[in-house]
Design a protein around this motif. Structure first.
Motif, PDB file in Angstrom:
ATOM      1  N   TYR A 170      28.026 -19.352  -7.712  1.00 14.51           N
ATOM      2  CA  TYR A 170      26.623 -19.383  -7.290  1.00 14.51           C
ATOM      3  C   TYR A 170      26.407 -20.534  -6.324  1.00 14.51           C
ATOM      4  CZ  TYR A 170      25.916 -23.172 -10.676  1.00 14.51           C
ATOM      5  OH  TYR A 170      25.996 -24.355 -11.373  1.00 14.51           O
ATOM      6  N   GLU A 171      25.352 -20.416  -5.512  1.00 12.84           N
ATOM      7  CA  GLU A 171      25.035 -21.443  -4.529  1.00 12.84           C
ATOM      8  C   GLU A 171      23.639 -21.980  -4.776  1.00 12.84           C
ATOM      9  OE1 GLU A 171      25.612 -19.909  -0.598  1.00 12.84           O
ATOM     10  OE2 GLU A 171      27.665 -19.255  -0.990  1.00 12.84           O
ATOM     11  N   ILE A 172      23.416 -23.200  -4.361  1.00  8.86           N
ATOM     12  CA  ILE A 172      22.105 -23.835  -4.497  1.00  8.86           C
ATOM     13  C   ILE A 172      21.487 -23.985  -3.116  1.00  8.86           C
ATOM     14  CG2 ILE A 172      20.872 -25.923  -5.205  1.00  8.86           C
ATOM     15  CD1 ILE A 172      23.040 -26.354  -7.310  1.00  8.86           C
ATOM     16  N   ASP A 173      20.256 -23.530  -2.991  1.00  7.01           N
ATOM     17  CA  ASP A 173      19.521 -23.622  -1.733  1.00  7.01           C
ATOM     18  C   ASP A 173      18.182 -24.273  -2.045  1.00  7.01           C
ATOM     19  OD1 ASP A 173      17.821 -23.085   0.498  1.00  7.01           O
ATOM     20  OD2 ASP A 173      19.121 -21.436   1.101  1.00  7.01           O
ATOM     21  N   PRO A 174      17.829 -25.385  -1.373  1.00  4.64           N
ATOM     22  CA  PRO A 174      16.558 -26.051  -1.681  1.00  4.64           C
ATOM     23  C   PRO A 174      15.342 -25.178  -1.431  1.00  4.64           C
ATOM     24  CG  PRO A 174      17.546 -26.959   0.322  1.00  4.64           C
ATOM     25  CD  PRO A 174      18.586 -26.101  -0.323  1.00  4.64           C
ATOM     26  N   GLY A 175      15.502 -24.127  -0.614  1.00  2.00           N
ATOM     27  CA  GLY A 175      14.382 -23.249  -0.322  1.00  2.00           C
ATOM     28  C   GLY A 175      14.289 -22.050  -1.237  1.00  2.00           C
ATOM     29  N   HIS A 176      15.248 -21.890  -2.156  1.00  2.00           N
ATOM     30  CA  HIS A 176      15.262 -20.706  -3.013  1.00  2.00           C
ATOM     31  C   HIS A 176      16.163 -21.000  -4.212  1.00  2.00           C
ATOM     32  CE1 HIS A 176      15.499 -16.558  -4.329  1.00  2.00           C
ATOM     33  NE2 HIS A 176      14.684 -16.193  -3.371  1.00  2.00           N
ATOM     34  N   PRO A 177      15.683 -20.745  -5.438  1.00  2.00           N
ATOM     35  CA  PRO A 177      16.473 -21.129  -6.609  1.00  2.00           C
ATOM     36  C   PRO A 177      17.553 -20.123  -6.995  1.00  2.00           C
ATOM     37  CG  PRO A 177      14.408 -20.199  -7.316  1.00  2.00           C
ATOM     38  CD  PRO A 177      14.357 -20.240  -5.805  1.00  2.00           C
ATOM     39  N   CYS A 178      17.595 -18.974  -6.330  1.00  8.39           N
ATOM     40  CA  CYS A 178      18.521 -17.920  -6.769  1.00  8.39           C
ATOM     41  C   CYS A 178      19.018 -17.139  -5.555  1.00  8.39           C
ATOM     42  CB  CYS A 178      17.814 -17.002  -7.758  1.00  8.39           C
ATOM     43  SG  CYS A 178      18.922 -15.853  -8.588  1.00  8.39           S
ATOM     44  N   VAL A 179      19.834 -17.779  -4.734  1.00  8.61           N
ATOM     45  CA  VAL A 179      20.271 -17.139  -3.499  1.00  8.61           C
ATOM     46  C   VAL A 179      21.490 -16.254  -3.754  1.00  8.61           C
ATOM     47  CG1 VAL A 179      19.379 -18.983  -2.040  1.00  8.61           C
ATOM     48  CG2 VAL A 179      21.737 -19.095  -2.875  1.00  8.61           C
ATOM     49  N   THR A 180      21.639 -15.237  -2.923  1.00  6.77           N
ATOM     50  CA  THR A 180      22.819 -14.382  -2.966  1.00  6.77           C
ATOM     51  C   THR A 180      23.804 -14.875  -1.920  1.00  6.77           C
ATOM     52  OG1 THR A 180      21.405 -12.504  -3.562  1.00  6.77           O
ATOM     53  CG2 THR A 180      23.653 -12.016  -2.833  1.00  6.77           C
ATOM     54  N   PRO A 181      25.003 -15.276  -2.324  1.00  5.81           N
ATOM     55  CA  PRO A 181      25.961 -15.828  -1.361  1.00  5.81           C
ATOM     56  C   PRO A 181      26.378 -14.798  -0.316  1.00  5.81           C
ATOM     57  CG  PRO A 181      26.605 -16.357  -3.619  1.00  5.81           C
ATOM     58  CD  PRO A 181      25.502 -15.348  -3.708  1.00  5.81           C
ATOM     59  N   ALA A 182      26.716 -15.291   0.865  1.00  6.76           N
ATOM     60  CA  ALA A 182      27.183 -14.406   1.938  1.00  6.76           C
ATOM     61  C   ALA A 182      28.443 -13.653   1.522  1.00  6.76           C
ATOM     62  CB  ALA A 182      27.447 -15.223   3.201  1.00  6.76           C
ATOM     63  N   LYS A 183      29.263 -14.250   0.642  1.00  6.70           N
ATOM     64  CA  LYS A 183      30.487 -13.591   0.199  1.00  6.70           C
ATOM     65  C   LYS A 183      30.205 -12.369  -0.671  1.00  6.70           C
ATOM     66  CE  LYS A 183      33.576 -17.601   0.393  1.00  6.70           C
ATOM     67  NZ  LYS A 183      34.456 -18.509  -0.405  1.00  6.70           N
ATOM     68  N   ILE A 184      29.003 -12.267  -1.202  1.00  9.35           N
ATOM     69  CA  ILE A 184      28.580 -11.060  -1.911  1.00  9.35           C
ATOM     70  C   ILE A 184      28.016 -10.036  -0.933  1.00  9.35           C
ATOM     71  CG2 ILE A 184      26.883 -10.159  -3.559  1.00  9.35           C
ATOM     72  CD1 ILE A 184      29.167 -11.557  -4.940  1.00  9.35           C
ATOM     73  N   ILE A 185      27.255 -10.504   0.030  1.00 11.16           N
ATOM     74  CA  ILE A 185      26.568  -9.609   0.965  1.00 11.16           C
ATOM     75  C   ILE A 185      27.527  -8.941   1.937  1.00 11.16           C
ATOM     76  CG2 ILE A 185      24.843  -9.542   2.815  1.00 11.16           C
ATOM     77  CD1 ILE A 185      23.534 -12.002   1.421  1.00 11.16           C
ATOM     78  N   GLU A 186      28.459  -9.716   2.491  1.00  8.51           N
ATOM     79  CA  GLU A 186      29.294  -9.208   3.578  1.00  8.51           C
ATOM     80  C   GLU A 186      30.112  -7.974   3.206  1.00  8.51           C
ATOM     81  OE1 GLU A 186      32.722 -10.761   6.710  1.00  8.51           O
ATOM     82  OE2 GLU A 186      31.297 -12.180   5.838  1.00  8.51           O
TER      83      GLU A 186
END
Length: 241
Positions: A170-186
């Motif tokens: 999982y990744e942490i983004d200060p603008g969103h608490p539950c981001v989907t990593p690019a490695k999942i999307i691609e």
């Protein structure tokens, strides 16, 4: 409903139900696939599963979404929007969601995303490598699901050997608490959307799906309801181009 076109991106500010209805009526454009991660309804009061209630990080971005709906209302809200998304898509609809718990009971997304409107084509398990539920008197949930509904009109056979359990931290983004990593999307995009095809995300958020679509040579349509989030996505895209 505001519409902004930047290169191969078309961005809509508005409720995705209204935007998708307008796209369906126009009959001028169909997306090749949908890739989206809708709100999870985590802030529901009195449900036993609203562990994010009171979180300042969550409060910054959930405005305008269904994160405090009664569960039955939320489920119908999401079903309506994903059905509309399918109606403007000629390929598969990829939905990232998770098992949630309400009043001691697990609610699996496939409990309500089912029937003729949601024919299940494929399931991917995302092993997040960690959990936010370490004190809930059950095994700590460390995975999410990506479910593909419908049938792809295009498939990249080079992806056939990829397994259905993806180990991506999982990744942490200060603008969103539950981001989907690019490695999942691609992999979703590369596997089921042709080059120069159109990727649709009706819940734009931080616009990660759009950035991956652009980087992999696809076009994309973003829809976002929250004005501040939409403006940030527009600014980030302009800076990217």
């Amino acid at each position: 409903m505001r519409r902004v076109v930047i290169g191969d991106a078309t961005l809509y500010h508005g409720d995705c139900l209204d935007v998708l209805d307008a796209l369906r009526r126009s009959r001028t454009l169909k997306a090749d696939i949908v890739v989206t991660s809708p709100p999870y309804n985590h802030l529901q009061h009195g449900a036993g599963g609203g562990k994010f209630e009171g979180s300042k990080a969550v409060a910054k971005w959930h405005n305008g979404y269904a994160d405090k709906m009664p569960e039955a209302e939320y489920q119908q809200w999401l079903v309506n929007r994903l059905q509309r998304a399918r109606s403007v898509t000629q390929g598969v609809v990829w939905v990232n969601h998770k098992v949630r718990h309400r009043q001691g009971q697990a609610i699996h997304p496939l409990h309500f995303l089912r029937g003729p409107a949601f024919p299940l084509y494929c399931e991917v398990i995302w092993n997040r490598g960690g959990s936010m539920a370490l004190n809930s008197k059950r095994f700590a949930t460390s995975h999410e699901g990506i479910w593909g509904f419908g049938k792809p009109h295009y498939w990249n056979d080079q992806m056939n050997g990829r397994m259905s359990v993806w180990n991506v931290n999982y990744e942490i983004d200060p603008g969103h608490p539950c981001v989907t990593p690019a490695k999942i999307i691609e992999p979703l995009i590369v596997a089921s959307c042709p080059h120069r095809g159109i990727v649709l995300d009706p819940f734009c958020g931080t616009a990660r799906v759009g950035r991956v679509a652009l980087r992999t040579g696809r076009r994309f349509i973003w829809i976002e309801k929250d004005k501040k989030t939409f403006d940030n996505a527009v600014d980030s895209l302009r800076a990217l181009l």
